[in-house]
Design an enzyme around this catalytic site. Structure first.
Site, short mmCIF file in Angstrom:
data_model
loop_
_atom_site.label_atom_id
_atom_site.label_comp_id
_atom_site.label_asym_id
_atom_site.label_seq_id
_atom_site.Cartn_x
_atom_site.Cartn_y
_atom_site.Cartn_z
N SER A 20 57.94 45.96 42.80
CA SER A 20 57.48 45.60 44.15
C SER A 20 57.15 46.79 45.05
CB SER A 20 58.50 44.70 44.85
OG SER A 20 58.43 43.40 44.33
N SER A 34 55.91 43.00 45.94
CA SER A 34 55.93 42.31 47.22
C SER A 34 55.72 43.21 48.44
CB SER A 34 57.27 41.58 47.37
OG SER A 34 58.36 42.50 47.35
N LYS A 87 58.68 47.38 55.84
CA LYS A 87 58.50 46.06 55.25
C LYS A 87 59.40 45.07 55.97
CE LYS A 87 58.79 43.96 50.59
NZ LYS A 87 59.13 44.28 49.18
#
Length: 549
Positions: A235, A211, A131
């Site tokens: 997330s 996210s 990420k």
């Protein structure tokens, strides 16, 4: 309440009976010598390349390592296959922000180690996506924001250093909800100014949740073997559930947060994501830090943790659920279709010998009331500290001004209300804030501990997510999903495993356990995965109800 110590994942886990192939989520993954996917089959879009005899959708790390050990597969071949698949498939979902220029060099170095019989462990030669809020010194780390899109960080995050030392191939960086969804009052998950919008691979006009949107969508599309996500509250697990993959939010402090763009040191953690539980657990065994976590600023709690997670292979076979007690938190607010998935899940778990009782963890309304104000104060403190290590805006006030003067930052996340509220929030030295965080820590832990003790549970289960909503910048997300909050606020582990679908759209089951019970939770999750067998490849439908990929 049954306790299992988190310990070191031994070489025997990979070298022993798990290599027999009984740990994959589907029967198709069970035979390392099975024929590969039809390139035109679901999950393998027409024209996408496949390695001979290997189905990237279902192959597991132990199966890949067995082939590398025999010399019938190299890391270079595997890495090139994933790079080609990204080139072929990612234009549909927009999950991968950038590729690492060092990936093929790292793969070649792994191949040399395998030839010498010096492989470093289960992740040696395995492609990993990160990420893009995890620091990498050889690639930009942006958190999705143009404010950080210049010079890369000076150092790798600690977890990246651990991955590299373990011989993993860092394939590239994935898109995310900008600033991990902590900027606008009405954010759109999967959107960032740097990367644009990530799409759900199952139905492309639906949202991937956030996210860790890009990490989950990339895994669903089989663009990497494993990926790293991060979570403050939901997330990792929400995108895992909504994209039909596995995501583990570790106990707070098990994975170092050094070099990860923060929201709150009291709740933030990076964690592993994969298409099956065994790959998730093996990744945790590498990124688990083992150093003493930062003490909880509200309670003074802190202890040393051993790295990794020890899985009991018996739990990965039939019978792993016999005698287990699981509390089902139904959450009917997520709708009757999701509740029906949970009913079917409970029936299958009972059929495998588990006892399933319905529970409602207490204190949820108070947790919802206190969490956001506490995060505002913590974000101001922690983002200022992080920005001080990077080129660009040096603090939150400068970051707010940057967004005001850069129109590209306003094309989907139109506002930055959370930034502005955080700037005005009380400092973390304020007695009112300290009392709030102490109450949050107490009630969140009690909500899980008391529920598990009252019913003598091994875990609490709940729906991870509703069916994916349509992506709409004007409306923002529809993501009030309370199941992730108790474990996220408490710092306890949670694990999302595919449970079923509503139409084309995946729904996960979220498993939660007590403090530092990551090993037991992963073992239980593997048994749940084996019983549900709910993983399936996406079809990349343009909209719900359409039949043509």
């Amino acid at each position: 309440m049954r306790k299992t110590r988190v310990g070191v994942l031994t070489v025997a886990l990979v070298a022993g009976s798990l290599l027999a192939g009984t740990i994959g989520p589907n029967a198709a993954a069970d035979d390392p010598g099975a024929a590969g996917s039809d390139p035109g089959a679901a999950g393998s879009p027409a024209g996408s390349p496949a390695l001979k005899g290997i189905d990237l959708d279902t192959v597991t790390i132990p199966e890949l390592q067995a082939r590398m050990h025999k010399g019938s597969l190299t890391s270079s071949e595997l890495t090139r296959a994933y790079l080609r698949r990204i080139e072929t498939v990612d234009s549909k979902i927009n999950a991968v922000l950038r590729l690492s220029p060092a990936a093929l060099r790292q793969a070649a170095a792994s191949d040399a180690r395998h030839r010498r019989g010096e492989a470093r462990g289960p992740l040696d030669g395995i492609p990993v996506l990160l990420k893009d809020n995890v620091d990498t010194r050889d690639m930009p780390t942006t958190a999705g924001s143009l404010a950080l899109a210049g010079k890369p960080p000076a150092k790798d995050a600690v977890l990246v250093t651990r991955l590299k030392r373990a011989g993993a191939v860092i394939l590239g960086k994935t898109n995310l909800s900008e600033w991990a969804n902590f900027r606008a009052a009405k954010p759109t998950s999967g959107w960032s100014a740097v990367g644009g919008q990530t799409h759900n691979p199952f139905v492309l006009d639906r949202n991937p949740c956030g996210s860790s949107s890009g990490s989950a969508a990339a895994l669903a599309a089989s663009l990497s073997q494993v990926a790293i996500g991060t979570e403050t509250d939901g997330s990792i697990v929400c995108p895992a559930g909504m994209n039909g993959v596995v995501g583990h939010k570790p106990s707070l402090g098990l994975v170092s947060g050094t070099g990860v763009v923060p929201i709150s040191a009291e709740q933030d953690t990076a964690g592993p994501m994969a298409r099956n539980v065994i790959d998730t657990a093996l990744t945790l065994s590498v990124i688990g830090d083992g150093s003493p976590p930062a003490r909880d600023r509200a309670t003074g709690r802190g202890e040393r943790l051993a790295p990794g997670a020890a899985l009991d292979p018996r739990h990965l076979r039939e019978g792993g659920l016999k005698g287990k007690r699981i509390g089902l938190w139904r959450l009917p607010s997520l709708g009757p279709d999701v509740d029906a998935v949970m009913t079917r899940t409970a029936q299958k778990l009972r059929g495998a010998g588990a006892e399933v009782v319905e529970v409602t963890p207490p204190y949820q309304a108070r947790l919802a009331e206190l969490e956001f104000p506490a995060l505002l104060s913590e974000f101001h403190r922690d983002i200022d500290a992080y920005l001080g290590t990077r080129k660009g805006p040096r603090d939150l006030a400068a970051l707010i001004e940057f967004n005001r003067t850069h129109p590209q930052e306003q094309t989907c996340f139109a506002g930055q209300e959370l930034f502005e509220q955080a700037l005005a929030a009380p400092p973390t030295t304020d007695p009112e804030y300290r009392a709030m965080r102490a109450e949050l820590a107490d009630l969140s832990r009690r909500s899980i501990d008391e529920t598990m003790a009252a019913h003598d549970l091994d875990a609490i289960a709940a729906p991870t997510n509703p069916p994916a909503w349509t992506t709409d910048c004007a409306r923002g997300d529809n993501d009030v999903i309370p199941s992730s909050t108790p474990a996220a606020v408490a710092g306890y582990p949670s694990l999302s495993v595919p449970a079923g679908s509503v139409g084309e759209l995946p729904v996960g089951v979220l498993l939660m356990a007590g403090d530092r019970e990551d090993a037991a939770l992963l073992s239980l999750g593997a048994a749940v995965e084996q019983q549900l067998r709910a993983w399936r490849a996406p079809r990349y439908l343009p909209t719900a109800g359409s039949a043509t990929p």
